[in-house]
Design a protein around this motif. Structure first.
Motif, PDB file in Angstrom:
ATOM      1  N   PRO A  39      32.717  51.940  35.810  1.00  0.00           N
ATOM      2  CA  PRO A  39      32.339  50.901  36.769  1.00  0.00           C
ATOM      3  C   PRO A  39      33.424  49.831  36.852  1.00  0.00           C
ATOM      4  N   GLN A  40      33.458  49.141  37.975  1.00  0.00           N
ATOM      5  CA  GLN A  40      34.458  48.101  38.176  1.00  0.00           C
ATOM      6  C   GLN A  40      34.259  46.972  37.163  1.00  0.00           C
ATOM      7  N   SER A  41      35.344  46.489  36.593  1.00  0.00           N
ATOM      8  CA  SER A  41      35.244  45.416  35.613  1.00  0.00           C
ATOM      9  C   SER A  41      34.967  44.099  36.312  1.00  0.00           C
ATOM     10  N   ALA A  42      34.444  43.140  35.537  1.00  0.00           N
ATOM     11  CA  ALA A  42      34.162  41.819  36.095  1.00  0.00           C
ATOM     12  C   ALA A  42      35.445  41.150  36.562  1.00  0.00           C
ATOM     13  N   GLU A  43      36.534  41.312  35.794  1.00  0.00           N
ATOM     14  CA  GLU A  43      37.800  40.679  36.156  1.00  0.00           C
ATOM     15  C   GLU A  43      38.334  41.231  37.470  1.00  0.00           C
ATOM     16  N   LYS A  44      38.254  42.558  37.631  1.00  0.00           N
ATOM     17  CA  LYS A  44      38.743  43.173  38.861  1.00  0.00           C
ATOM     18  C   LYS A  44      37.914  42.714  40.056  1.00  0.00           C
ATOM     19  N   ALA A  45      36.606  42.676  39.894  1.00  0.00           N
ATOM     20  CA  ALA A  45      35.737  42.232  40.982  1.00  0.00           C
ATOM     21  C   ALA A  45      35.993  40.763  41.317  1.00  0.00           C
ATOM     22  N   PHE A  46      36.214  39.951  40.298  1.00  0.00           N
ATOM     23  CA  PHE A  46      36.458  38.537  40.526  1.00  0.00           C
ATOM     24  C   PHE A  46      37.786  38.322  41.242  1.00  0.00           C
ATOM     25  N   ASP A  47      38.799  39.107  40.886  1.00  0.00           N
ATOM     26  CA  ASP A  47      40.098  38.981  41.560  1.00  0.00           C
ATOM     27  C   ASP A  47      39.974  39.310  43.049  1.00  0.00           C
ATOM     28  N   GLU A  48      39.156  40.306  43.374  1.00  0.00           N
ATOM     29  CA  GLU A  48      38.937  40.638  44.779  1.00  0.00           C
ATOM     30  C   GLU A  48      38.165  39.528  45.482  1.00  0.00           C
ATOM     31  N   LEU A  49      37.166  38.970  44.798  1.00  0.00           N
ATOM     32  CA  LEU A  49      36.411  37.842  45.350  1.00  0.00           C
ATOM     33  C   LEU A  49      37.325  36.653  45.594  1.00  0.00           C
ATOM     34  N   SER A  50      38.288  36.444  44.689  1.00  0.00           N
ATOM     35  CA  SER A  50      39.204  35.307  44.799  1.00  0.00           C
ATOM     36  C   SER A  50      40.053  35.389  46.062  1.00  0.00           C
ATOM     37  N   GLU A  51      40.465  36.603  46.439  1.00  0.00           N
ATOM     38  CA  GLU A  51      41.268  36.750  47.647  1.00  0.00           C
ATOM     39  C   GLU A  51      40.505  36.267  48.868  1.00  0.00           C
ATOM     40  N   TYR A  52      39.212  36.561  48.919  1.00  0.00           N
ATOM     41  CA  TYR A  52      38.392  36.078  50.036  1.00  0.00           C
ATOM     42  C   TYR A  52      38.216  34.568  49.960  1.00  0.00           C
ATOM     43  N   LEU A  53      38.084  34.037  48.748  1.00  0.00           N
ATOM     44  CA  LEU A  53      37.951  32.588  48.579  1.00  0.00           C
ATOM     45  C   LEU A  53      39.177  31.860  49.108  1.00  0.00           C
ATOM     46  N   LEU A  54      40.359  32.423  48.878  1.00  0.00           N
ATOM     47  CA  LEU A  54      41.579  31.783  49.332  1.00  0.00           C
ATOM     48  C   LEU A  54      41.589  31.624  50.847  1.00  0.00           C
ATOM     49  N   HIS A  55      41.078  32.603  51.548  1.00  0.00           N
ATOM     50  CA  HIS A  55      41.164  32.588  53.005  1.00  0.00           C
ATOM     51  C   HIS A  55      39.951  31.942  53.676  1.00  0.00           C
ATOM     52  N   TYR A  56      38.777  32.109  53.079  1.00  0.00           N
ATOM     53  CA  TYR A  56      37.559  31.687  53.772  1.00  0.00           C
ATOM     54  C   TYR A  56      36.782  30.585  53.070  1.00  0.00           C
ATOM     55  N   GLY A  57      37.196  30.191  51.895  1.00  0.00           N
ATOM     56  CA  GLY A  57      36.515  29.104  51.208  1.00  0.00           C
ATOM     57  C   GLY A  57      35.174  29.525  50.628  1.00  0.00           C
ATOM     58  N   ASP A  58      34.332  28.512  50.352  1.00  0.00           N
ATOM     59  CA  ASP A  58      33.103  28.796  49.608  1.00  0.00           C
ATOM     60  C   ASP A  58      32.031  29.477  50.437  1.00  0.00           C
TER      61      ASP A  58
END
Length: 380
Positions: free
Chosen positions: A17-36
């Protein structure tokens, strides 16, 4: 088109299964562009109905719920995003071009060198080279014990002066920054700067200001959660006055008020006692708003009146001893006016102007930040 290959499941393949760190890094990319607004999607789940990956992100301390029960990035997650941004940027340009650049001035400081010199009245005895001092005393008295140390025997380590710097980064939050990934890259550069300052320049001050129709300070978390202001007014010509004492209407928040950003940054830096002070402006458009008394004046298309007010404030920053660096994000040929404006800003402030694409922004800003730290004011 991507190529996919399939194989028959025989029971021997291990499912990872996907690790928490990997999932968080992907979430972070969206945060950079679209905010909260990305995090607001997670709020749709009840505590008893969270997907497994959301539970895992919480368990790893990367996200958490605030007092209102909404998901926010936890301090551990924020540090991971900042460090990842710094690492990613350093992989895109010569690592040797950026680093801990110190002032060439010698004096009382925090970096101790192997070189030593005779003690001079006023030197800190914390930098005493005890081995060389005792050797001098022993040689002077011709050997023997006890060794009697005199002032002429004292030797201190050479030190290098470490200048403190106070920096305010002005980030354009106008509506056009949402195009071509400009705002996401700008946030990434700002977050990386925060990581570098924390690691290499812990005595420095680094603050963020977002400017739009007005300007406001942003904490680290507010920066991460931020997004460009949505365009709410589509008239081909605009000339409005907005009171600063009333709430700002949502439909007019997307203008570019560099004047307000410079004013706020100058007031913030005036409270700092650092030797070097600098403002870094990142924008993708000419100013379309400025401050007059207790009103914000909004003019579109960009007008000479607004440019003049902004340049006057930039000149006040320079007069206050603040270095101003302006970076224009250029993505197509419509930006000739912006290039002229940032070059005029550099002229009136004797500062730095550059125009670049979003992908090159990191190197330009980091070079300017380190260069600004190395300047020292001349005493009169």
């Amino acid at each position: 088109m991507p190529q996919y290959e399939y194989s028959k499941w025989d029971g021997s393949q291990e499912f990872r299964p996907q690790s928490a760190e990997k999932a968080f890094d992907e979430l972070s990319e969206y945060l950079l562009h679209y905010g909260d607004q990305v995090l607001r999607q997670l709020d749709r789940f009840d505590d008893d109905d969270n997907p497994e990956i959301v539970e895992l992100l919480q368990q790893e301390g990367l996200i958490e719920r605030d007092r209102e029960g909404k998901f926010v990035v936890a301090p551990k997650g924020l540090r991971r995003i900042q460090q990842s941004a710094l690492t990613d940027l350093f992989q895109t340009f010569n690592r040797d071009a950026i680093g801990k650049h110190d002032s060439p001035h010698k004096g009382d400081g925090t970096v101790r060198h192997e070189d030593s010199r005779p003690y001079v009245y006023g030197d800190s005895l914390a930098n005493l080279n005890l081995h060389e001092t005792i050797k001098n005393a022993y040689t002077r008295q011709g050997g023997g014990v006890p060794i009697r140390v005199e002032r002429d025997d004292w030797v201190v380590y050479e030190t290098e002066h470490q200048t403190r710097a106070a920096t305010v980064v002005l980030i354009d939050m106008s509506g056009s920054m949402g195009r071509y990934g400009k705002y996401g890259m700008t946030k990434k550069v700002a977050l990386a700067l925060q990581a570098m300052v924390r690691a290499q320049y812990p005595t420095d001050s680094l603050e963020m200001v977002g400017f739009y129709t007005l300007a406001s300070k942003m904490t680290e978390r507010e920066l991460l959660n931020s997004a460009p202001k949505p365009v709410g007014l589509f008239d081909p010509r605009v000339h409005l006055r907005i009171s600063l004492d009333a709430p700002l209407p949502r439909q007019v928040q997307h203008f570019t008020n560099i004047d307000a950003g410079l004013k706020l940054a100058r007031n913030m830096l005036n409270k700092q006692a650092a030797e070097n002070k600098q403002i870094i402006v990142i924008t993708d458009g000419e100013p379309t708003a400025h401050i007059e008394g207790r009103e914000a004046v909004l003019i579109y298309p960009p007008a000479e009146k607004t440019a003049a007010a902004t340049l006057a404030e930039a000149r006040r920053c320079a007069t206050a001893g603040i270095r101003v660096s302006s970076f224009a994000l250029i993505e197509d040929y419509f930006y000739l006016g912006l290039v002229n404006f940032v070059e005029e800003m550099a002229r009136v402030t004797q500062g730095v102007a550059a125009y670049c694409s979003a992908d090159d922004l990191g190197k330009y800003v980091f070079d300017s930040f380190v260069g600004g730290r190395r300047q020292r004011k001349m005493t009169r």
